[in-house]
Design an enzyme around this catalytic site. Structure first.
Site, short mmCIF file in Angstrom:
data_model
loop_
_atom_site.label_atom_id
_atom_site.label_comp_id
_atom_site.label_asym_id
_atom_site.label_seq_id
_atom_site.Cartn_x
_atom_site.Cartn_y
_atom_site.Cartn_z
N GLY A 18 36.51 42.40 38.53
CA GLY A 18 37.63 41.54 38.19
C GLY A 18 37.31 40.06 38.21
N ASP A 38 30.71 41.49 48.64
CA ASP A 38 31.78 42.48 48.58
C ASP A 38 31.51 43.51 49.69
OD1 ASP A 38 33.98 43.13 46.18
OD2 ASP A 38 33.46 44.88 47.39
N TYR A 149 53.01 41.77 48.82
CA TYR A 149 52.05 40.96 48.08
C TYR A 149 52.56 39.54 47.88
CZ TYR A 149 48.92 39.51 44.28
OH TYR A 149 48.02 38.84 43.51
N ASP A 183 43.78 41.33 33.56
CA ASP A 183 43.11 42.61 33.31
C ASP A 183 41.93 42.76 34.26
OD1 ASP A 183 42.10 44.94 32.31
OD2 ASP A 183 41.62 44.16 30.32
#
Length: 252
Positions: A18, A38, A149, A183
């Site tokens: 992403g 990550d 969120y 996206d």
């Protein structure tokens, strides 16, 4: 290769996919030495195909202080891009204590941990840029079923402004990015999940797109371009701001 970021060391969290991935690649292409991190080494290996000698990958867990301090010592970053986060679905009545604790830890406390870890080095070197991933959904605009969120992303705005004002005379800049719908693999997973509830992935996709006035969602590379700007000296007079990049969603 451009050299807008030549000589800068950059630490990126959640760089396996992403916006994090697109931003790590974009900053490396602009001449920075990028440390892409990550919790998923397997996914990080996908970056190797970019053939960028100035992009280095390693595992780092933003929920673990020891892991963070090891990563910061390795990168000695001039730029920190806090990109890690998670999107929970539901209203305040749906939110469990476990979901709330998880979201606060990953979406907010992780940025506190990484920022505290990089600041001493940035102060010693005389400056730095911290870029936090917030969202248009939070303190800018609300959306259905995004209570946890939206609340945590609003907290990121407060975190950003506080760090910016506390270190504004020390050469430290701190900004946050507030995207609309982007996206990404995680977004596609949310589309699939909503599609299962509605009985139609097409209907789920249409709902996501409908809230974007441009009639499409953003590309990760479009957000990465803003990350590059905030990482560069071109934004040297910019700090403490929410940079909205939402395709006009909040401007309706």
């Amino acid at each position: 290769m451009s050299e807008r970021l030549k000589g800068k060391s950059v630490l990126v969290t959640a760089a396996a996919q992403g916006i994090g991935l697109a931003s790590a690649i974009a900053m490396a292409r602009e001449g920075a030495k990028v440390y892409a991190t990550d919790i998923s080494p397997k996914k990080l290996n996908l970056i190797r195909g970019q053939n960028l000698e100035n992009l280095e990958i390693f595992e780092m867990d933003v929920t673990n202080n020891d892991s963070i301090h090891h990563g910061v010592a390795r990168a000695k970053p001039d730029v920190l891009f806090n990109c890690a986060g998670f999107v929970h679905h539901g209203t305040i009545l749906d939110a469990t204590d476990e979901e709330w604790d998880f979201a606060m830890d990953l979406n907010v406390r992780s940025m506190v941990r990484t920022t505290k870890a990089v600041l001493p080095g940035m102060l010693e070197r005389g400056g730095g840029s911290i870029i936090n991933m917030s969202s248009a959904l939070g303190s800018i605009i609300g959306a259905p079923n995004r209570f946890v969120y939206g609340t945590t992303k609003a907290a990121v705005v407060g975190l950003t402004k506080s760090v910016a004002v506390d270190f504004i005379t020390k050469g430290i800049r701190c900004n946050c990015i507030c995207p609309g719908t982007v996206d990404s693999p995680s977004w596609r997973d949310r589309v699939d999940a909503l599609g299962e509830q509605l009985g139609s992935r097409e209907e789920a996709l249409a709902q996501f797109v409908a809230r974007q006035p441009m009639g499409r969602v953003a590309k990760a590379e479009e957000i990465a371009a803003l990350v590059v700007y905030l990482a560069s000296d071109e934004s040297a007079f910019t700090t403490g701001h929410t940079h909205i990049i939402d395709g006009g969603w909040s401007g309706q």
